[in-house]
Design an enzyme around this catalytic site. Structure first.
Site, PDB file in Angstrom:
ATOM      1  N   GLY A 100       0.829  -1.203   0.000  1.00 53.47           N
ATOM      2  CA  GLY A 100       0.000   0.000   0.000  1.00 53.47           C
ATOM      3  C   GLY A 100       0.859   1.247   0.000  1.00 53.47           C
ATOM      4  N   GLU A 123       2.650  -0.907  -4.510  1.00 56.58           N
ATOM      5  CA  GLU A 123       1.368  -0.244  -4.743  1.00 56.58           C
ATOM      6  C   GLU A 123       0.820  -0.676  -6.100  1.00 56.58           C
ATOM      7  OE1 GLU A 123      -1.947   1.646  -5.056  1.00 56.58           O
ATOM      8  OE2 GLU A 123      -0.852   1.887  -3.167  1.00 56.58           O
ATOM      9  N   GLY A 191      -6.036   0.399   3.210  1.00 51.70           N
ATOM     10  CA  GLY A 191      -7.349   0.977   3.446  1.00 51.70           C
ATOM     11  C   GLY A 191      -7.890   0.614   4.818  1.00 51.70           C
ATOM     12  N   ARG A 192      -9.039   1.183   5.135  1.00 49.62           N
ATOM     13  CA  ARG A 192      -9.653   0.974   6.436  1.00 49.62           C
ATOM     14  C   ARG A 192     -11.127   0.638   6.267  1.00 49.62           C
ATOM     15  NH1 ARG A 192      -6.906   2.419  10.741  1.00 49.62           N
ATOM     16  NH2 ARG A 192      -8.625   3.311  11.949  1.00 49.62           N
ATOM     17  N   HIS A 365       8.437  37.859   7.624  1.00 55.23           N
ATOM     18  CA  HIS A 365       9.689  37.409   7.003  1.00 55.23           C
ATOM     19  C   HIS A 365      10.713  37.120   8.112  1.00 55.23           C
ATOM     20  CE1 HIS A 365      13.092  37.235   4.219  1.00 55.23           C
ATOM     21  NE2 HIS A 365      13.750  37.972   5.111  1.00 55.23           N
TER      22      HIS A 365
END
Length: 383
Positions: A100, A123, A191-192, A365
């Site tokens: 993944g 992947e 994934g979940r 800055h």
């Protein structure tokens, strides 16, 4: 399993505390000795009985989600890790395979590479992080590969086999060539899945979609008007901050008579590698898919003074603006403090500020943020 039970228990207890604190409903701790007999809730510890018809009952589901283990041939015989149990490892593996190439996978890839492990990421999609613009994804891949992480996007025909203490992985790379790896451990980050499968939602008449997510309207309300679903369980956001925003929406609407909506929320998240990616709003690809005419501005971090001073010049800034309305659509900052700098443009994104208004603001800055208006102005000049 115990982890899912603990997750659901915590969610119910959190809902209990919310209801208790706001006097929404007199609830009992069902995990103890309380019992429901018909329409009566018996509370032996409090020595009381509550008529459920006499109170306005509101139920909140916040059961979360868990990692998905993909149906890869041979994976059932391999003791794979997820994002939860990988944290329990006592030793750094010699070679870690991560299946993944999205956010969780890449974050762990860099962690374990810096701890000394050899790391390979596989992947199936053609690129890492397919929801990102191709140029941002390519810049992330350059950072990670530059640290020695092997990245195999576009992989196919993946199989696993456990041989004693070694997991053997076979796959075809993006060019179609057969590859084989022997690794110590395998981490899946593909994934979940929402923790809804054991909640008995069908009996309660609460509808779910094909992913198992509880279907909710724009205010987190389910198909039952007295039941709400918040966080990952409703499939409308995968982050802690979106889950908390769900709570804010429900609380504002239910307690204060508000009209807050999920669709009012803009995309906002980070990829916590080093240097990080901060993202808000739409990508260039998403804006084009909606048929918008866009202008794009980019600047490498090597042209950002604060990044040069820090010695971290990898990455880039990218802004997307609407060519017609001159409104800001999205920003990506991959680089030194990118996760912090990008949030300076959240208020302009939510308020619909135009390019002129954003670029007329004076920023401090030297900071990373001060360069973002310049990138926006440069994009606007391309019209």
């Amino acid at each position: 399993d115990r982890a899912a039970y603990d997750c659901v228990s915590r969610a119910f207890l959190d809902g209990y505390r919310l209801a208790r604190d706001h006097r929404l409903v007199d609830v009992a701790r069902a995990f103890q000795d309380d019992a429901i007999d018909g329409d009566l809730l018996t509370r032996p510890h409090a020595k009381s009985v509550v008529d459920l018809h006499a109170v306005e009952v509101h139920v909140f589901f916040g059961a979360g989600a868990r990692a998905v283990v993909p149906p890869i041939p041979g994976i059932e015989g391999v003791p794979v890790l997820t994002n939860m149990d990988v944290m329990d490892m006592a030793e750094v593996p010699q070679h870690l395979l991560i299946i993944g190439g999205s956010y969780i996978g890449l974050e762990f890839a860099q962690i374990f590479r810096r701890l000394g492990a050899h790391v390979t990421v596989i992947e199936q999609a053609a690129t890492l992080l397919p929801r990102e613009d191709a140029d941002v994804s390519a810049a992330i891949a350059e950072i990670l590969s530059g640290e020695g992480i092997r990245l195999e996007a576009g992989a196919s025909e993946l199989t696993l086999e456990q041989r004693d203490a070694i997991a053997v992985t076979r796959f075809r790379d993006a060019s179609g060539q057969a590859q084989q790896l022997s690794v110590d451990r395998v981490l899946v980050a593909t994934g979940r899945r929402p923790n809804t499968d054991e909640l008995g939602l069908d009996a309660a008449g609460v509808e779910i979609d094909k992913r198992g997510c509880i279907i909710v309207d724009d205010m987190c309300r389910t198909s039952q008007p007295h039941i709400w679903a918040l966080g990952e369980v409703n499939g409308r956001g995968a982050f802690t901050h979106t889950a908390y925003n769900d709570f804010e929406i429900v609380a504002a609407n239910l307690l204060d008579g508000g009209n807050r909506k999920i669709t009012d929320r803009h995309t906002v998240y980070a990829l916590f590698i080093d240097p990080p990616l901060g993202r808000i709003g739409m990508t260039e690809a998403e804006a084009c898919a909606k048929g918008l005419s866009v202008l794009v501005g980019k600047r490498p971090m090597s042209r950002v003074g604060r990044a040069v001073e820090s010695g971290e010049t990898r990455g880039m800034m990218k802004v997307v603006i609407d060519a017609d309305s001159q409104a800001l659509l999205g920003v990506a900052v991959l680089g030194y403090r990118g996760d912090e700098a990008v949030q300076a443009l959240l208020a302009p994104l939510y308020s619909g500020m135009k390019v002129r208004d954003i670029t007329n603001v004076t920023y401090i800055h030297p900071t990373v943020t001060e360069l973002l208006p310049f990138v926006i102005a440069e994009a606007a000049l391309r019209k």
